[in-house]
Design a protein around this motif. Structure first.
Motif, PDB file in Angstrom:
ATOM      1  N   ALA A 136       0.827  -1.207   0.000  1.00  0.00           N
ATOM      2  CA  ALA A 136       0.000   0.000   0.000  1.00  0.00           C
ATOM      3  C   ALA A 136       0.858   1.252   0.000  1.00  0.00           C
ATOM      4  N   GLY A 137       1.906   1.267   0.823  1.00  0.00           N
ATOM      5  CA  GLY A 137       2.761   2.447   0.912  1.00  0.00           C
ATOM      6  C   GLY A 137       3.478   2.752  -0.389  1.00  0.00           C
ATOM      7  N   LEU A 138       4.089   1.746  -0.997  1.00  0.00           N
ATOM      8  CA  LEU A 138       4.822   1.961  -2.248  1.00  0.00           C
ATOM      9  C   LEU A 138       3.883   2.376  -3.381  1.00  0.00           C
ATOM     10  N   ALA A 139       2.679   1.812  -3.412  1.00  0.00           N
ATOM     11  CA  ALA A 139       1.721   2.168  -4.465  1.00  0.00           C
ATOM     12  C   ALA A 139       1.275   3.617  -4.329  1.00  0.00           C
ATOM     13  N   MET A 140       0.997   4.070  -3.115  1.00  0.00           N
ATOM     14  CA  MET A 140       0.568   5.451  -2.908  1.00  0.00           C
ATOM     15  C   MET A 140       1.688   6.430  -3.217  1.00  0.00           C
ATOM     16  N   VAL A 141       2.903   6.086  -2.823  1.00  0.00           N
ATOM     17  CA  VAL A 141       4.044   6.957  -3.123  1.00  0.00           C
ATOM     18  C   VAL A 141       4.263   7.035  -4.630  1.00  0.00           C
ATOM     19  N   GLY A 142       4.195   5.897  -5.314  1.00  0.00           N
ATOM     20  CA  GLY A 142       4.370   5.906  -6.763  1.00  0.00           C
ATOM     21  C   GLY A 142       3.336   6.766  -7.458  1.00  0.00           C
ATOM     22  N   ALA A 143       2.068   6.642  -7.044  1.00  0.00           N
ATOM     23  CA  ALA A 143       1.008   7.454  -7.645  1.00  0.00           C
ATOM     24  C   ALA A 143       1.274   8.944  -7.431  1.00  0.00           C
ATOM     25  N   SER A 144       1.704   9.320  -6.240  1.00  0.00           N
ATOM     26  CA  SER A 144       1.942  10.725  -5.926  1.00  0.00           C
ATOM     27  C   SER A 144       3.144  11.279  -6.694  1.00  0.00           C
ATOM     28  N   LEU A 145       4.196  10.470  -6.813  1.00  0.00           N
ATOM     29  CA  LEU A 145       5.367  10.919  -7.570  1.00  0.00           C
ATOM     30  C   LEU A 145       5.023  11.101  -9.038  1.00  0.00           C
ATOM     31  N   GLN A 146       4.165  10.243  -9.563  1.00  0.00           N
ATOM     32  CA  GLN A 146       3.749  10.397 -10.957  1.00  0.00           C
ATOM     33  C   GLN A 146       2.962  11.680 -11.162  1.00  0.00           C
ATOM     34  N   ALA A 147       2.271  12.141 -10.121  1.00  0.00           N
ATOM     35  CA  ALA A 147       1.511  13.387 -10.227  1.00  0.00           C
ATOM     36  C   ALA A 147       2.435  14.594 -10.207  1.00  0.00           C
ATOM     37  N   THR A 155       5.640  14.843 -10.729  1.00  0.00           N
ATOM     38  CA  THR A 155       6.623  14.894 -11.818  1.00  0.00           C
ATOM     39  C   THR A 155       5.964  14.891 -13.190  1.00  0.00           C
ATOM     40  N   ARG A 156       4.652  14.637 -13.224  1.00  0.00           N
ATOM     41  CA  ARG A 156       3.905  14.508 -14.479  1.00  0.00           C
ATOM     42  C   ARG A 156       4.572  13.500 -15.407  1.00  0.00           C
ATOM     43  N   ASN A 157       5.020  12.409 -14.799  1.00  0.00           N
ATOM     44  CA  ASN A 157       5.686  11.353 -15.570  1.00  0.00           C
ATOM     45  C   ASN A 157       5.145  10.003 -15.120  1.00  0.00           C
ATOM     46  N   PRO A 158       4.508   9.253 -16.030  1.00  0.00           N
ATOM     47  CA  PRO A 158       3.942   7.956 -15.643  1.00  0.00           C
ATOM     48  C   PRO A 158       4.991   6.908 -15.316  1.00  0.00           C
ATOM     49  N   LEU A 159       6.268   7.211 -15.549  1.00  0.00           N
ATOM     50  CA  LEU A 159       7.330   6.262 -15.234  1.00  0.00           C
ATOM     51  C   LEU A 159       7.919   6.489 -13.846  1.00  0.00           C
ATOM     52  N   ALA A 160       7.454   7.513 -13.146  1.00  0.00           N
ATOM     53  CA  ALA A 160       7.994   7.811 -11.820  1.00  0.00           C
ATOM     54  C   ALA A 160       7.647   6.697 -10.839  1.00  0.00           C
ATOM     55  N   ASP A 161       8.619   6.398  -9.969  1.00  0.00           N
ATOM     56  CA  ASP A 161       8.473   5.284  -9.040  1.00  0.00           C
ATOM     57  C   ASP A 161       9.578   5.429  -7.993  1.00  0.00           C
ATOM     58  N   PRO A 162       9.340   5.061  -6.732  1.00  0.00           N
ATOM     59  CA  PRO A 162      10.398   5.198  -5.716  1.00  0.00           C
ATOM     60  C   PRO A 162      11.679   4.469  -6.100  1.00  0.00           C
ATOM     61  N   HIS A 163      11.546   3.353  -6.817  1.00  0.00           N
ATOM     62  CA  HIS A 163      12.709   2.579  -7.227  1.00  0.00           C
ATOM     63  C   HIS A 163      13.499   3.319  -8.305  1.00  0.00           C
ATOM     64  N   LEU A 164      12.801   3.836  -9.305  1.00  0.00           N
ATOM     65  CA  LEU A 164      13.475   4.493 -10.423  1.00  0.00           C
ATOM     66  C   LEU A 164      14.024   5.862 -10.056  1.00  0.00           C
ATOM     67  N   LEU A 165      13.436   6.532  -9.068  1.00  0.00           N
ATOM     68  CA  LEU A 165      13.912   7.854  -8.666  1.00  0.00           C
ATOM     69  C   LEU A 165      15.038   7.794  -7.635  1.00  0.00           C
ATOM     70  N   GLY A 166      15.489   6.596  -7.302  1.00  0.00           N
ATOM     71  CA  GLY A 166      16.612   6.466  -6.381  1.00  0.00           C
ATOM     72  C   GLY A 166      16.230   6.501  -4.912  1.00  0.00           C
ATOM     73  N   ILE A 167      14.947   6.660  -4.603  1.00  0.00           N
ATOM     74  CA  ILE A 167      14.530   6.752  -3.201  1.00  0.00           C
ATOM     75  C   ILE A 167      14.748   5.425  -2.493  1.00  0.00           C
ATOM     76  N   SER A 168      14.408   4.322  -3.146  1.00  0.00           N
ATOM     77  CA  SER A 168      14.612   3.000  -2.540  1.00  0.00           C
ATOM     78  C   SER A 168      16.098   2.724  -2.311  1.00  0.00           C
ATOM     79  N   ALA A 169      16.942   3.144  -3.262  1.00  0.00           N
ATOM     80  CA  ALA A 169      18.381   2.931  -3.101  1.00  0.00           C
ATOM     81  C   ALA A 169      18.911   3.720  -1.904  1.00  0.00           C
ATOM     82  N   GLY A 170      18.446   4.954  -1.734  1.00  0.00           N
ATOM     83  CA  GLY A 170      18.872   5.747  -0.587  1.00  0.00           C
ATOM     84  C   GLY A 170      18.424   5.124   0.721  1.00  0.00           C
ATOM     85  N   ALA A 171      17.194   4.610   0.750  1.00  0.00           N
ATOM     86  CA  ALA A 171      16.701   3.937   1.954  1.00  0.00           C
ATOM     87  C   ALA A 171      17.532   2.698   2.258  1.00  0.00           C
ATOM     88  N   ALA A 172      17.885   1.949   1.228  1.00  0.00           N
ATOM     89  CA  ALA A 172      18.712   0.756   1.426  1.00  0.00           C
ATOM     90  C   ALA A 172      20.085   1.137   1.968  1.00  0.00           C
TER      91      ALA A 172
END
Length: 348
Positions: free
Chosen positions: A87-98, A100-117
């Motif tokens: 649920a958390g990753l899906a909501m974050v992905g939807a918000s980032l796509q809004a 950035t106005r980019n349907p490819l936005a995602d916590p993984h692709l934007l480096g957020i997951s890598a920073g958390a790791a």
């Protein structure tokens, strides 16, 4: 326009039905996640254990202590963690796509997951749990936030202000941060490093009742913030100029969404490792059903994200039973295929 208005009304009318269907699917998926595995547990045992935990002595105990431990101590907290993370990753992905106005936005692709790791690995291998159970989630959040700010800084430095180039900046930062994370693993205790490498591939096997409060609380706070700002997210999908005319402080609001995304992603990665593509796929499927209004997109994305990750975890446990495949492998295979389809759809 004449055709789009009826379509919008039809999608809006689907929202209550989608919520009910999503809720039913979530309950059935949780049951399946608890019941299925290397050892199958029958429905009467699953519901009996749950009933006795809620109301002791509610039903006669006709199952072994081992099966009760599997249901209550292992699989049920694991299923709830899957719900929180999906649920958390899906909501974050939807918000980032809004924003950035980019349907490819995602916590993984934007480096957020890598920073958390990176932050989580730093805590697990080098700093120790100096703040107790809060250490890993806190450093994971700080790592996610640092990666987010680095992506924004790189995009400004490279004059990459367009949505597509922001994604490219995120991919570049992700590679850099993951290289630093790998260096931390190389410099750490080899015995602990093996466990961390498996954790980086994504998994829910470390779920415990006493730790579920952290991802759940972050999900509630982050989800509530994003849903209460659904109107602003709708405006951001149209463009910065339109959002500004509606009185939205565009730069500040975009930064707040990035920070909230880093907080939620950091908490989820701290307990599940890196699980990619959930935030990319789920919002697209949801928008096809209920339209683009984020007051509808966010709650349905949360439900579908939870259901998707539950079934991904079931597959990860069954495909190589009794061994367990990292869940990140499953989501990567599905998400990578979806990403290719999405690229084809956008460029075709």
């Amino acid at each position: 326009m004449a055709r789009s208005a009826p379509v919008r009304r039809a999608r809006a009318a689907l929202f209550p039905l989608a919520m009910v269907a999503g809720g039913v699917a979530l309950i059935l998926s949780v049951y399946a996640a608890v019941s299925l595995g290397a050892i199958s547990i029958s429905a009467p045992v699953v519901w009996g254990v749950l009933a006795n935990q809620i109301v002791p002595g509610a039903v006669p105990v006709d199952w072994s202590a081992g099966r009760e431990a599997i249901v209550w101590d292992i699989r049920f907290p694991r299923a709830l963690l899957a719900c929180c993370v999906g649920a958390g990753l899906a909501m974050v992905g939807a918000s980032l796509q809004a924003v950035t106005r980019n349907p490819l936005a995602d916590p993984h692709l934007l480096g957020i997951s890598a920073g958390a790791a990176f932050g989580a690995i730093l805590a697990l291998l080098h700093t120790g749990l100096f703040l107790g159970l809060l250490t890993v989630p806190l450093l994971a959040f700080l790592g996610a936030l640092g990666a987010t700010l680095l992506v924004l800084a790189v995009s400004q430095f490279a004059s990459a202000t367009s949505a597509d180039r922001l994604i490219l900046a995120g991919v570049a930062v992700s590679f850099i941060v993951m290289s630093l994370a790998n260096m931390l693993i190389f410099l750490g205790d080899p015995r602990a490093s093996h466990t961390v490498v498996f954790w980086m591939l994504g998994g829910l096997g470390l779920a415990q009742w006493d730790q579920l409060i952290f991802p759940f609380a972050i999900l509630v706070v982050g989800g509530a913030y994003l849903w209460l700002n659904a109107r602003n997210l709708n405006a951001m999908t149209i463009g910065d100029e339109t959002a500004s005319t509606l009185g939205i402080p565009v730069a500040r609001f975009r930064l707040s969404v990035f920070v909230m995304g880093a907080l939620v992603t950091g908490a989820m990665v701290a307990f599940s490792g890196i699980i990619g593509f959930v935030g990319l796929m789920v919002p697209h499927i949801v928008r096809l059903v209920v339209g683009g209004d984020y007051a509808r997109v966010l709650p349905i994305s949360a439900l579908l994200g939870a259901v998707f990750l539950l079934w991904a975890d079931i597959c990860a446990r069954l495909v190589m039973a009794p061994d367990e495949m990292p869940i990140g492998v499953v989501t990567g295979l599905i998400g990578g295929s979806f990403f290719i389809w999405l690229l084809r759809r956008r460029l075709g």
